[in-house]
Design a protein around this motif. Sequence first.
Motif, PDB file in Angstrom:
ATOM      1  N   CYS A  61       0.847  -1.191   0.000  1.00 51.84           N
ATOM      2  CA  CYS A  61       0.000   0.000   0.000  1.00 51.84           C
ATOM      3  C   CYS A  61       0.886   1.247   0.000  1.00 51.84           C
ATOM      4  O   CYS A  61       1.903   1.286   0.702  1.00 51.84           O
ATOM      5  CB  CYS A  61      -0.902   0.038   1.233  1.00 51.84           C
ATOM      6  SG  CYS A  61      -1.980  -1.402   1.402  1.00 51.84           S
ATOM      7  N   LEU A  62       0.522   2.240  -0.779  1.00 48.54           N
ATOM      8  CA  LEU A  62       1.261   3.505  -0.838  1.00 48.54           C
ATOM      9  C   LEU A  62       0.311   4.649  -0.515  1.00 48.54           C
ATOM     10  O   LEU A  62      -0.696   4.842  -1.208  1.00 48.54           O
ATOM     11  CB  LEU A  62       1.882   3.709  -2.216  1.00 48.54           C
ATOM     12  CG  LEU A  62       2.579   5.049  -2.459  1.00 48.54           C
ATOM     13  CD1 LEU A  62       3.801   5.203  -1.541  1.00 48.54           C
ATOM     14  CD2 LEU A  62       2.995   5.200  -3.922  1.00 48.54           C
ATOM     15  N   LEU A  63       0.613   5.395   0.546  1.00 45.70           N
ATOM     16  CA  LEU A  63      -0.172   6.570   0.919  1.00 45.70           C
ATOM     17  C   LEU A  63       0.585   7.825   0.529  1.00 45.70           C
ATOM     18  O   LEU A  63       1.733   8.032   0.942  1.00 45.70           O
ATOM     19  CB  LEU A  63      -0.438   6.597   2.424  1.00 45.70           C
ATOM     20  CG  LEU A  63      -1.352   5.537   3.031  1.00 45.70           C
ATOM     21  CD1 LEU A  63      -1.513   5.796   4.527  1.00 45.70           C
ATOM     22  CD2 LEU A  63      -2.704   5.529   2.344  1.00 45.70           C
ATOM     23  N   GLU A  64      -0.038   8.674  -0.283  1.00 41.75           N
ATOM     24  CA  GLU A  64       0.513   9.990  -0.617  1.00 41.75           C
ATOM     25  C   GLU A  64      -0.163  11.016   0.295  1.00 41.75           C
ATOM     26  O   GLU A  64      -1.389  11.131   0.302  1.00 41.75           O
ATOM     27  CB  GLU A  64       0.244  10.319  -2.076  1.00 41.75           C
ATOM     28  CG  GLU A  64       0.841   9.336  -3.066  1.00 41.75           C
ATOM     29  CD  GLU A  64       0.347   9.577  -4.467  1.00 41.75           C
ATOM     30  OE1 GLU A  64       0.708  10.615  -5.058  1.00 41.75           O
ATOM     31  OE2 GLU A  64      -0.427   8.733  -4.968  1.00 41.75           O
ATOM     32  N   ILE A  65       0.649  11.744   1.047  1.00 40.17           N
ATOM     33  CA  ILE A  65       0.105  12.689   2.028  1.00 40.17           C
ATOM     34  C   ILE A  65       0.357  14.109   1.553  1.00 40.17           C
ATOM     35  O   ILE A  65       1.479  14.480   1.198  1.00 40.17           O
ATOM     36  CB  ILE A  65       0.734  12.460   3.407  1.00 40.17           C
ATOM     37  CG1 ILE A  65       0.422  11.052   3.899  1.00 40.17           C
ATOM     38  CG2 ILE A  65       0.219  13.491   4.416  1.00 40.17           C
ATOM     39  CD1 ILE A  65       1.104  10.693   5.195  1.00 40.17           C
ATOM     40  N   TYR A  66      -0.697  14.898   1.560  1.00 43.00           N
ATOM     41  CA  TYR A  66      -0.609  16.317   1.219  1.00 43.00           C
ATOM     42  C   TYR A  66      -0.624  17.127   2.503  1.00 43.00           C
ATOM     43  O   TYR A  66      -1.481  16.931   3.369  1.00 43.00           O
ATOM     44  CB  TYR A  66      -1.786  16.713   0.322  1.00 43.00           C
ATOM     45  CG  TYR A  66      -1.958  18.208   0.153  1.00 43.00           C
ATOM     46  CD1 TYR A  66      -0.919  18.995  -0.348  1.00 43.00           C
ATOM     47  CD2 TYR A  66      -3.157  18.823   0.493  1.00 43.00           C
ATOM     48  CE1 TYR A  66      -1.081  20.365  -0.504  1.00 43.00           C
ATOM     49  CE2 TYR A  66      -3.325  20.188   0.328  1.00 43.00           C
ATOM     50  CZ  TYR A  66      -2.281  20.959  -0.169  1.00 43.00           C
ATOM     51  OH  TYR A  66      -2.438  22.310  -0.308  1.00 43.00           O
ATOM     52  N   GLY A  67       0.335  18.032   2.639  1.00 45.27           N
ATOM     53  CA  GLY A  67       0.412  18.868   3.828  1.00 45.27           C
ATOM     54  C   GLY A  67       1.506  19.904   3.665  1.00 45.27           C
ATOM     55  O   GLY A  67       2.086  20.061   2.588  1.00 45.27           O
TER      56      GLY A  67
END
Length: 434
Positions: free
Chosen positions: A248-254
Amino acid sequence: MTVWWRTSTGCGANADSDGLQRWLRDFLRDVLQRRGLSELLADPEFDPASLLDDPRSFAMNSLDMISMASRAAGSLGLDRTGLSDLLLARRSFQGWLEVMQRSLQADDSQIGFYSSGSTGSPAMTLHTVDHLLTECQAFEQVLNGLDVAPGRLVSTVPSHHIYGFIWSQLLPAIMSLPVYRVHPAASLPTTWVKTLKDGDVLICTPDLWQLLLQLDMKLPDRFIGISSAGALPTDIARAIRQRFPQSCLLEIYGSTESAGVAYRAQDGSDYQLLPYWQLQQDLQTWKLQHCQSDLEVELHDNLLKTGPETIQLLGRRDAAIKINGHNVQLSALAEIMEQHSDVAAAVIKTSGSDSQRQLHMFLALKHRMQPSTLWCQQFNDWMNARLGNVPPPASVVVGASLPRSSLGKVISWQPESFPRIEGTRLFRSAFTVT
């Protein structure tokens, strides 16, 4: 509340280090990186604590120490507890730890993080630890809902950066997970990827994800990848998911100002806002309102709201800067400088107030060289012919590469810290004298 600065969640070589020691060592690594001494970090035997134990051997003068102590004090809240001046009196790694521990015992409710300072001096943003813990609790639910069960956090991100702090200092304590820390500057991927195993939560920056893909690194079949501190290119994210279909790959925007805002786990999908954010549009800008506090953050990106809790990212807003009455687009100006046959990359920043704003350039040259007076004169003529109405820069630093932080982000620089090239007024050299 999690007492992050006392918590020891490390494993292996990290087991004896508490949160504050890890934070301070990462802070000192960043200081060395910004002073152009990153080659020291490549030595696995080098301890960044020696910077405080013997600052003179690193050419640190009194003003340098004051600047470094001020940043550390501001980040950890020593100014609030009145103990910041003690950092100048206790000039050793152990001395700083004791002062910081004493301050955090009195007040550890807030912590500050500096932006990369790509177009000016790095600015600090204060966050309450409670706000950051709220993010951790939200991502705990996200991680526990994935097909891969998280077993260990493997962090390649320094813990004094907001991304690294949340994911390698706070979240491990919340989820009772061990942390294995990797310093990419001191260990090649071919070495540390051998330690990875199924269930690892691999915390990287986009640059490192891209490098792992380019080097065709063999990763475990079932891992959880986390990417933040910048946008992960679409083709890189797609290639990772295709190459490791059971992971699983989570791309986080912040951002430094907001901490985590949204995330996505599938190619091309909309980003899911974290549950405590409300998004509001104000003219041409978007603002975040925290549902549980009075925190409000203006975003520096253009967005498309696709649902009550989903967004699409449309790119960063790059506003023009007015200098002497002229609008200057820094990114466009950098692209012009990169058209020179000797320039591989360029970055432009500004200094001074609105009425006295000046431009400063940093140029990474394609060839390792000590630029001569003649080269500087020829480049100056070439540059002036292309500036048009743009005022000439106040300084031009040339070097082998752009100044970058330990996260790989382009960072600010101090022109006066580089020696002037003989026979010139504007030009300074960042090349190492051999």
